[in-house]
Design a protein around this motif. Structure first.
Motif, PDB file in Angstrom:
ATOM      1  N   THR A 249      44.989  44.997  58.846  1.00 52.79           N
ATOM      2  CA  THR A 249      44.734  45.818  57.662  1.00 52.79           C
ATOM      3  C   THR A 249      44.392  44.934  56.473  1.00 52.79           C
ATOM      4  O   THR A 249      45.069  43.958  56.209  1.00 52.79           O
TER       5      THR A 249
ATOM      6  N   TRP B 130      48.012  38.921  44.229  1.00 51.51           N
ATOM      7  CA  TRP B 130      47.139  39.075  45.387  1.00 51.51           C
ATOM      8  C   TRP B 130      47.507  37.910  46.294  1.00 51.51           C
ATOM      9  O   TRP B 130      47.633  36.780  45.828  1.00 51.51           O
TER      10      TRP B 130
ATOM     11  N   LEU C 146      43.846  45.065  52.412  1.00 46.88           N
ATOM     12  CA  LEU C 146      44.048  45.843  51.205  1.00 46.88           C
ATOM     13  C   LEU C 146      42.840  45.657  50.299  1.00 46.88           C
ATOM     14  O   LEU C 146      42.517  44.533  49.928  1.00 46.88           O
TER      15      LEU C 146
ATOM     16  N   ASP D 148      51.205  42.770  60.054  1.00 46.59           N
ATOM     17  CA  ASP D 148      49.923  43.471  60.200  1.00 46.59           C
ATOM     18  C   ASP D 148      48.792  42.548  59.757  1.00 46.59           C
ATOM     19  O   ASP D 148      48.524  42.415  58.573  1.00 46.59           O
TER      20      ASP D 148
ATOM     21  N   PHE E  26      55.619  42.180  51.197  1.00 52.59           N
ATOM     22  CA  PHE E  26      54.160  42.137  51.304  1.00 52.59           C
ATOM     23  C   PHE E  26      53.620  43.499  51.692  1.00 52.59           C
ATOM     24  O   PHE E  26      54.235  44.227  52.461  1.00 52.59           O
ATOM     25  N   TYR E  27      52.455  43.840  51.151  1.00 53.63           N
ATOM     26  CA  TYR E  27      51.749  45.040  51.595  1.00 53.63           C
ATOM     27  C   TYR E  27      50.272  44.702  51.727  1.00 53.63           C
ATOM     28  O   TYR E  27      49.680  44.201  50.779  1.00 53.63           O
ATOM     29  N   PRO E  28      49.673  44.941  52.887  1.00 51.34           N
ATOM     30  CA  PRO E  28      50.292  45.347  54.142  1.00 51.34           C
ATOM     31  C   PRO E  28      51.318  44.313  54.604  1.00 51.34           C
ATOM     32  O   PRO E  28      51.219  43.142  54.222  1.00 51.34           O
TER      33      PRO E  28
ATOM     34  N   ARG F  92      51.789  40.647  47.164  1.00 47.82           N
ATOM     35  CA  ARG F  92      53.163  40.186  47.349  1.00 47.82           C
ATOM     36  C   ARG F  92      53.951  40.456  46.075  1.00 47.82           C
ATOM     37  O   ARG F  92      53.511  40.143  44.975  1.00 47.82           O
TER      38      ARG F  92
ATOM     39  N   SER G 253      44.053  39.479  51.127  1.00 46.05           N
ATOM     40  CA  SER G 253      43.978  40.832  51.647  1.00 46.05           C
ATOM     41  C   SER G 253      45.278  41.611  51.525  1.00 46.05           C
ATOM     42  O   SER G 253      45.425  42.646  52.142  1.00 46.05           O
ATOM     43  N   ARG G 254      46.238  41.105  50.756  1.00 44.12           N
ATOM     44  CA  ARG G 254      47.488  41.838  50.569  1.00 44.12           C
ATOM     45  C   ARG G 254      48.086  41.530  49.200  1.00 44.12           C
ATOM     46  O   ARG G 254      47.606  40.659  48.503  1.00 44.12           O
TER      47      ARG G 254
ATOM     48  N   GLU H 225      53.505  41.492  56.554  1.00 41.34           N
ATOM     49  CA  GLU H 225      53.031  40.243  57.147  1.00 41.34           C
ATOM     50  C   GLU H 225      52.645  40.395  58.613  1.00 41.34           C
ATOM     51  O   GLU H 225      51.723  39.753  59.081  1.00 41.34           O
TER      52      GLU H 225
END
Length: 176
Positions: free
Chosen positions: A56, A94, A58, A53, A47-49, A132, A129-130, A51
């Motif tokens: 933040t 997303w 994205l 966090d 995951f970004y950001p 995967r 918001s991230r 998990e």
């Protein structure tokens, strides 16, 4: 493995965040900052950001250098799966942590952005918001590039224009 150690190991597989251009036309640029490379083990997800966090978010950024103020903008971003030899290497979505669900396309909106200004896109579906990346046990062991397609942009100045670009820049994905 403890949860804290798992998150530390997981975070090490994300490269340095880099700004990727998803769309650029007539002084309007849409960028998204993602890590590159992203290293994935078989049958895993990243995951970004990360998990851990929860603060933040994205979000793509619209930069306006068109010479005019943008009254509003809406654009959709479709995340393509990572493909190698017609096989899906990693599925990309997303991601909403609260829903534990992914969407391939997301629509974003921006309010007024003055010339030489920029603004973050707000997802029309809240909570996503991230991003995967997920692999399966039978995927390849190669380096591939994650791409984005179908960035459709609707800008409102004094009149509206609907444009599309074929930009397909994205981070390198390493699996194996």
């Amino acid at each position: 493995m403890s949860e804290a150690l798992r998150k530390t190991v997981s975070n090490d597989s994300l490269g340095t965040p880099k700004k990727f251009t998803l769309y650029e036309q007539n002084g309007i640029k849409i960028t998204l900052t993602l890590p590159s490379p992203v290293a994935l083990n078989l049958n895993s997800q990243e995951f970004y950001p990360p998990e851990a966090d929860r603060t933040t978010i994205l979000a793509p950024v619209l930069e306006n250098n068109s010479g005019m103020a943008v009254k509003s903008a809406s654009f959709s971003i479709k995340l393509n799966n990572v493909i190698e030899n017609d096989n899906t290497v990693a599925n990309v979505r997303w991601w909403s942590v609260d829903e534990a669900q992914g969407l391939q396309s997301m629509e974003f909106t921006c309010g007024q952005i003055d010339d030489k200004g920029n603004g973050s896109g707000t997802a029309k579906t809240p909570g996503y918001s991230r991003i995967r990346w997920a692999t399966m046990a039978n995927t390849a062991r190669q380096n591939q590039t994650f791409t984005v397609s179908n960035v459709n942009v609707l800008l409102t100045f004094n009149s509206s224009a609907d444009t599309t670009t074929g930009a397909n820049d994205g981070p390198i994905i390493r699996v194996g």
